[in-house]
Write a protein that holds these residues in place. Structure first.
Motif, PDB file in Angstrom:
ATOM      1  N   GLN A 249      -4.767   1.836  -9.930  1.00  0.00           N
ATOM      2  CA  GLN A 249      -3.584   1.886  -9.077  1.00  0.00           C
ATOM      3  C   GLN A 249      -3.238   0.488  -8.559  1.00  0.00           C
ATOM      4  OE1 GLN A 249      -4.324   4.357  -5.738  1.00  0.00           O
ATOM      5  NE2 GLN A 249      -3.812   6.254  -6.806  1.00  0.00           N
ATOM      6  N   SER A 250      -4.223  -0.216  -8.083  1.00  0.00           N
ATOM      7  CA  SER A 250      -3.996  -1.550  -7.519  1.00  0.00           C
ATOM      8  C   SER A 250      -3.436  -2.491  -8.565  1.00  0.00           C
ATOM      9  CB  SER A 250      -5.295  -2.135  -6.972  1.00  0.00           C
ATOM     10  OG  SER A 250      -5.709  -1.407  -5.850  1.00  0.00           O
TER      11      SER A 250
ATOM     12  N   GLN B 100       0.833  -1.208   0.000  1.00  0.00           N
ATOM     13  CA  GLN B 100       0.000   0.000   0.000  1.00  0.00           C
ATOM     14  C   GLN B 100       0.870   1.263   0.000  1.00  0.00           C
ATOM     15  OE1 GLN B 100      -2.534  -0.378   3.396  1.00  0.00           O
ATOM     16  NE2 GLN B 100      -3.830  -1.953   2.461  1.00  0.00           N
ATOM     17  N   ASP B 101       1.898   1.242   0.867  1.00  0.00           N
ATOM     18  CA  ASP B 101       2.761   2.423   0.957  1.00  0.00           C
ATOM     19  C   ASP B 101       3.541   2.626  -0.333  1.00  0.00           C
ATOM     20  OD1 ASP B 101       1.872   2.893   3.497  1.00  0.00           O
ATOM     21  OD2 ASP B 101       3.653   2.081   4.509  1.00  0.00           O
ATOM     22  N   VAL B 102       4.111   1.542  -0.876  1.00  0.00           N
ATOM     23  CA  VAL B 102       4.874   1.653  -2.129  1.00  0.00           C
ATOM     24  C   VAL B 102       3.936   2.070  -3.264  1.00  0.00           C
ATOM     25  CG1 VAL B 102       6.130   0.317  -3.869  1.00  0.00           C
ATOM     26  CG2 VAL B 102       6.711   0.072  -1.453  1.00  0.00           C
ATOM     27  N   GLY B 103       2.730   1.501  -3.269  1.00  0.00           N
ATOM     28  CA  GLY B 103       1.750   1.850  -4.309  1.00  0.00           C
ATOM     29  C   GLY B 103       1.396   3.321  -4.252  1.00  0.00           C
ATOM     30  N   LYS B 104       1.163   3.802  -3.035  1.00  0.00           N
ATOM     31  CA  LYS B 104       0.797   5.215  -2.889  1.00  0.00           C
ATOM     32  C   LYS B 104       1.958   6.113  -3.326  1.00  0.00           C
ATOM     33  CE  LYS B 104      -1.293   8.374   0.354  1.00  0.00           C
ATOM     34  NZ  LYS B 104      -1.888   9.223  -0.566  1.00  0.00           N
ATOM     35  N   ILE B 105       3.163   5.770  -2.874  1.00  0.00           N
ATOM     36  CA  ILE B 105       4.332   6.571  -3.255  1.00  0.00           C
ATOM     37  C   ILE B 105       4.559   6.502  -4.765  1.00  0.00           C
ATOM     38  CG2 ILE B 105       6.836   6.757  -3.026  1.00  0.00           C
ATOM     39  CD1 ILE B 105       6.490   5.797  -0.124  1.00  0.00           C
ATOM     40  N   ALA B 106       4.423   5.287  -5.336  1.00  0.00           N
ATOM     41  CA  ALA B 106       4.627   5.122  -6.773  1.00  0.00           C
ATOM     42  C   ALA B 106       3.571   5.877  -7.554  1.00  0.00           C
ATOM     43  CB  ALA B 106       4.610   3.646  -7.144  1.00  0.00           C
ATOM     44  N   THR B 107       2.328   5.857  -7.105  1.00  0.00           N
ATOM     45  CA  THR B 107       1.256   6.569  -7.790  1.00  0.00           C
ATOM     46  C   THR B 107       1.498   8.066  -7.731  1.00  0.00           C
ATOM     47  OG1 THR B 107      -0.176   4.919  -6.756  1.00  0.00           O
ATOM     48  CG2 THR B 107      -1.228   6.536  -8.097  1.00  0.00           C
ATOM     49  N   ASP B 108       1.879   8.531  -6.565  1.00  0.00           N
ATOM     50  CA  ASP B 108       2.174   9.968  -6.434  1.00  0.00           C
ATOM     51  C   ASP B 108       3.343  10.361  -7.341  1.00  0.00           C
ATOM     52  OD1 ASP B 108       0.160  10.241  -4.585  1.00  0.00           O
ATOM     53  OD2 ASP B 108       1.494  10.189  -2.822  1.00  0.00           O
ATOM     54  N   LEU B 109       4.362   9.547  -7.362  1.00  0.00           N
ATOM     55  CA  LEU B 109       5.531   9.841  -8.189  1.00  0.00           C
ATOM     56  C   LEU B 109       5.169   9.785  -9.677  1.00  0.00           C
ATOM     57  CD1 LEU B 109       8.555  10.442  -8.262  1.00  0.00           C
ATOM     58  CD2 LEU B 109       8.960   7.992  -8.236  1.00  0.00           C
ATOM     59  N   ALA B 110       4.400   8.754 -10.049  1.00  0.00           N
ATOM     60  CA  ALA B 110       3.996   8.622 -11.455  1.00  0.00           C
ATOM     61  C   ALA B 110       3.094   9.782 -11.833  1.00  0.00           C
ATOM     62  CB  ALA B 110       3.290   7.293 -11.678  1.00  0.00           C
TER      63      ALA B 110
ATOM     64  N   GLU C  22      -0.445  14.144 -14.513  1.00  0.00           N
ATOM     65  CA  GLU C  22      -1.879  14.048 -14.289  1.00  0.00           C
ATOM     66  C   GLU C  22      -2.128  13.124 -13.104  1.00  0.00           C
ATOM     67  OE1 GLU C  22      -4.159  10.940 -16.996  1.00  0.00           O
ATOM     68  OE2 GLU C  22      -2.913  12.238 -18.227  1.00  0.00           O
ATOM     69  N   SER C  23      -3.259  13.219 -12.545  1.00  0.00           N
ATOM     70  CA  SER C  23      -3.580  12.476 -11.340  1.00  0.00           C
ATOM     71  C   SER C  23      -3.948  11.035 -11.691  1.00  0.00           C
ATOM     72  CB  SER C  23      -4.758  13.150 -10.631  1.00  0.00           C
ATOM     73  OG  SER C  23      -5.110  12.371  -9.524  1.00  0.00           O
ATOM     74  N   LEU C  24      -3.404  10.130 -10.945  1.00  0.00           N
ATOM     75  CA  LEU C  24      -3.706   8.696 -11.129  1.00  0.00           C
ATOM     76  C   LEU C  24      -4.475   8.204  -9.897  1.00  0.00           C
ATOM     77  CD1 LEU C  24      -0.222   7.480 -12.371  1.00  0.00           C
ATOM     78  CD2 LEU C  24      -2.211   7.943 -13.756  1.00  0.00           C
ATOM     79  N   GLU C  25      -5.523   8.858  -9.612  1.00  0.00           N
ATOM     80  CA  GLU C  25      -6.248   8.572  -8.388  1.00  0.00           C
ATOM     81  C   GLU C  25      -7.238   7.426  -8.549  1.00  0.00           C
ATOM     82  OE1 GLU C  25      -5.848   9.869  -5.342  1.00  0.00           O
ATOM     83  OE2 GLU C  25      -4.141  10.949  -6.137  1.00  0.00           O
ATOM     84  N   ASP C  26      -7.415   6.878  -9.698  1.00  0.00           N
ATOM     85  CA  ASP C  26      -8.336   5.752  -9.872  1.00  0.00           C
ATOM     86  C   ASP C  26      -7.764   4.556  -9.093  1.00  0.00           C
ATOM     87  OD1 ASP C  26     -10.267   4.033 -10.671  1.00  0.00           O
ATOM     88  OD2 ASP C  26      -9.429   3.721 -12.671  1.00  0.00           O
ATOM     89  N   HIS C  27      -8.487   4.170  -8.098  1.00  0.00           N
ATOM     90  CA  HIS C  27      -7.996   3.161  -7.160  1.00  0.00           C
ATOM     91  C   HIS C  27      -7.827   1.798  -7.820  1.00  0.00           C
ATOM     92  CE1 HIS C  27      -7.118   1.451  -3.330  1.00  0.00           C
ATOM     93  NE2 HIS C  27      -8.179   0.627  -3.368  1.00  0.00           N
ATOM     94  N   ALA C  28      -8.718   1.378  -8.652  1.00  0.00           N
ATOM     95  CA  ALA C  28      -8.647   0.069  -9.296  1.00  0.00           C
ATOM     96  C   ALA C  28      -7.431   0.017 -10.197  1.00  0.00           C
ATOM     97  CB  ALA C  28      -9.919  -0.203 -10.089  1.00  0.00           C
TER      98      ALA C  28
ATOM     99  N   ASP D 181       0.243  -4.047  -8.227  1.00  0.00           N
ATOM    100  CA  ASP D 181       0.359  -5.502  -8.124  1.00  0.00           C
ATOM    101  C   ASP D 181       1.240  -6.049  -9.236  1.00  0.00           C
ATOM    102  OD1 ASP D 181      -1.162  -5.641  -5.842  1.00  0.00           O
ATOM    103  OD2 ASP D 181      -3.054  -6.069  -6.909  1.00  0.00           O
ATOM    104  N   ARG D 182       1.051  -5.582 -10.466  1.00  0.00           N
ATOM    105  CA  ARG D 182       1.861  -6.053 -11.576  1.00  0.00           C
ATOM    106  C   ARG D 182       3.334  -5.709 -11.333  1.00  0.00           C
ATOM    107  NH1 ARG D 182      -0.296  -3.524 -16.413  1.00  0.00           N
ATOM    108  NH2 ARG D 182       0.921  -1.815 -15.659  1.00  0.00           N
ATOM    109  N   PHE D 183       3.620  -4.489 -10.880  1.00  0.00           N
ATOM    110  CA  PHE D 183       4.984  -4.057 -10.641  1.00  0.00           C
ATOM    111  C   PHE D 183       5.641  -4.911  -9.545  1.00  0.00           C
ATOM    112  CE2 PHE D 183       7.917  -1.264  -8.241  1.00  0.00           C
ATOM    113  CZ  PHE D 183       8.879  -1.081  -9.226  1.00  0.00           C
TER     114      PHE D 183
END
Length: 180
Positions: free
Chosen positions: A161-162, A137-147, A153-159, A166-168
């Motif tokens: 993001q997950s 969750q923490d890495v995903g949030k940090i990665a999403t914010d960084l990406a 642009e915002s990548l706030e779509d939760h599905a 998960d793939r990464f």
């Protein structure tokens, strides 16, 4: 020598007693001997017989006492041997019970050790999964914010993001397993 002289000469011999004295002495001896034989000798024989019976009875009693003492000694020895045998048997039983108790305690200790180890492994696995979940969750949030900052642009779509996270992370796990 005349017969009177001869008698007078005989009377002078001190070793030969006069005949009347000899007869009286012999008669007195027979009376005393008869009295002793009739009265005193049965009493003496009776006392001697009683003593003989008492001695024989004492010997018989002593032999009986000795026989009884011997049987009591044999019984005592038998009881002592039985007591020693019983004590040895009890010692053997105690040793066997002690050995069984030690083996039982070892088995119980081994079982408890295995339970503790299994519980520890279970706890470590649960902690690892919890840490991995939190880390994802923490890495995903940090990665999403960084990406999002890189893309602009915002990548706030939760599905979405997950799925991306998960793939990464799955790719990272595959690379880590391949490196081993």
């Amino acid at each position: 020598m005349s017969p009177l002289l001869h008698i007078a000469a005989e009377e002078q011999n001190p070793l030969v007693p006069p005949i009347p004295e000899l007869v009286v002495g012999l008669l007195a001896f027979v009376i005393v001997f008869g009295f002793l034989a009739k009265k005193l000798l049965p009493n003496i024989n009776k006392v001697l017989e009683q003593r003989r019976e008492a001695i024989e009875g004492g010997i018989e009693k002593a032999e009986a006492a000795q026989t009884e003492a011997q049987s009591v000694l044999e019984q005592y020895k038998a009881q002592l041997a039985e007591a020693r045998h019983e004590a040895a048997r009890l010692r053997q039983e105690a040793q066997e019970q002690g050995a069984a108790l030690i083996a039982e305690m070892r088995a119980e200790g081994q079982r408890q050790r295995e339970e503790i180890i299994a519980a520890g492994h279970t706890q470590v696995e649960a902690d690892r999964k919890a840490a991995a979940s939190v880390l994802r969750q923490d890495v995903g949030k940090i990665a999403t914010d960084l990406a999002g900052k890189l893309v602009g642009e915002s990548l706030e779509d939760h599905a979405r993001q997950s799925r991306v996270i998960d793939r990464f992370l799955d790719e990272l796990d595959e690379k880590a397993e391949a490196a081993r």
